[in-house]
Design an enzyme around this catalytic site. Sequence first.
Site, PDB file in Angstrom:
ATOM      1  N   GLU A 181      -9.968  -2.082   4.901  1.00 36.96           N
ATOM      2  CA  GLU A 181     -10.577  -1.941   6.751  1.00 36.96           C
ATOM      3  C   GLU A 181     -11.415  -2.759   6.317  1.00 36.96           C
ATOM      4  O   GLU A 181     -11.911  -3.340   5.436  1.00 36.96           O
ATOM      5  CB  GLU A 181     -11.079  -0.206   6.786  1.00 36.96           C
ATOM      6  N   HIS A 205      -7.579  -5.225   9.876  1.00 37.14           N
ATOM      7  CA  HIS A 205      -7.116  -4.720   8.594  1.00 37.14           C
ATOM      8  C   HIS A 205      -6.189  -5.440   8.131  1.00 37.14           C
ATOM      9  O   HIS A 205      -5.258  -5.654   8.998  1.00 37.14           O
ATOM     10  CB  HIS A 205      -7.390  -3.473   8.374  1.00 37.14           C
ATOM     11  N   ASP A 254       0.721  -1.370  -0.460  1.00 37.96           N
ATOM     12  CA  ASP A 254      -0.441   0.373   0.096  1.00 37.96           C
ATOM     13  C   ASP A 254       1.136   1.302   0.343  1.00 37.96           C
ATOM     14  O   ASP A 254       1.973   1.199   0.372  1.00 37.96           O
ATOM     15  CB  ASP A 254      -0.978   0.167   1.546  1.00 37.96           C
ATOM     16  N   ASN A 277      -7.684  -3.234  13.875  1.00 40.17           N
ATOM     17  CA  ASN A 277      -9.183  -3.318  13.681  1.00 40.17           C
ATOM     18  C   ASN A 277      -9.264  -4.867  12.187  1.00 40.17           C
ATOM     19  O   ASN A 277     -10.632  -5.105  11.904  1.00 40.17           O
ATOM     20  CB  ASN A 277      -9.706  -2.630  12.903  1.00 40.17           C
TER      21      ASN A 277
HETATM   22  C1  F6R Z   1       1.007  -1.564   6.114  1.00 32.72           C
HETATM   23  C2  F6R Z   1      -0.335  -2.376   6.634  1.00 32.72           C
HETATM   24  C3  F6R Z   1      -1.122  -2.026   7.637  1.00 32.72           C
HETATM   25  C4  F6R Z   1       0.003  -2.836   8.879  1.00 32.72           C
HETATM   26  C5  F6R Z   1      -0.328  -2.690  10.261  1.00 32.72           C
HETATM   27  C6  F6R Z   1       0.028  -2.997  10.963  1.00 32.72           C
HETATM   28  O1  F6R Z   1       1.815  -1.991   5.076  1.00 32.72           O
HETATM   29  O2  F6R Z   1      -0.095  -3.003   5.020  1.00 32.72           O
HETATM   30  O3  F6R Z   1      -2.178  -2.901   7.370  1.00 32.72           O
HETATM   31  O4  F6R Z   1       0.594  -3.994   8.563  1.00 32.72           O
HETATM   32  O5  F6R Z   1      -1.498  -1.557   9.725  1.00 32.72           O
HETATM   33  O6  F6R Z   1       0.608  -1.809  10.959  1.00 32.72           O
HETATM   34  P1  F6R Z   1       1.388  -1.323  13.109  1.00 32.72           P
HETATM   35  O7  F6R Z   1       2.985  -3.010  12.519  1.00 32.72           O
HETATM   36  O8  F6R Z   1       2.502  -0.708  12.835  1.00 32.72           O
HETATM   37  O9  F6R Z   1       1.504  -2.209  14.055  1.00 32.72           O
END
Ligand code: F6R
Length: 241
Positions: free
Chosen positions: A143, A138, A67, A136
């Site tokens: 989301e 994702h 992303d 959440n």
């Molecule tokens: C990042 C991504 C997100 C993260 C998720 C967890 O490229 O796609 O889905 O993997 O938000 O983030 P952290 O590791 O910061 O808790």
Amino acid sequence: MKIITVDSYEELGSRAADVMGAQVIMKPNCVLGLATGSTPLSLYQELIRRNKAGILDFSRVRTVNLDEYVGLGIESDQSYVYFMRKNLFEHINIDMNNTHLPNGLNSDVYAECARYDAVIESLGGIDMQLLGIGHNGHIAFNEPADSFTVNTNCVDLQQSTIEANARFFAKADDVPKKAYTMGVGAILKARRILIIASGEGKADIVREMIKGPVTPKVPASALQMHRNVTVILDKGAASKL
Ligand code: F6R
């Protein structure tokens, strides 16, 4: 799902590097799907260490990231392209031309989503996709919703995600409100999936991902439908299983 529990965040990085490193050794020109965020940092540190020690060679590896924020490019130190360069690419012997992310600066949403799907397709699909999980549920920036996404799409980030990511910005208002993200369908097409989570704060959602119903309200629950998923958790993240 194969679930591995380790004692610490550091160990999480080295076990994940074992799994990803094995992929690189088995197929030197493999396509790795990569993620940003806090969780992969110990993994990336370990990949860098193994590359410098001559254990892992990335010269033929291709990468696609999950992303990117809409509106941010390499000049912004909050962009995911910047994150990947600083935390991994600049420290290993990868060819930068073989690294791919959605282009956050392309404001033509339809064209950018189609372009990114075509990039993944042209590489022959993803051999191993690395994922983190949001509080959440994702995965990438897919989301909680009423249906699963399939291909690359442009999403409105939920308030909880904006707040969670505000730690990387001067203030929450600076967090972009939209992002390009690979779809859940594309993630499920990866031949192998490696998902990592750390800390007690992730324990509830990790439990829902593994033991809850498969539902787009918890996008990570879709991974239950994939035949080759490795989950690596530290003690905190595994504490409610
Ligand atoms: C990042 C991504 C997100 C993260 C998720 C967890 O490229 O796609 O889905 O993997 O938000 O983030 P952290 O590791 O910061 O808790």
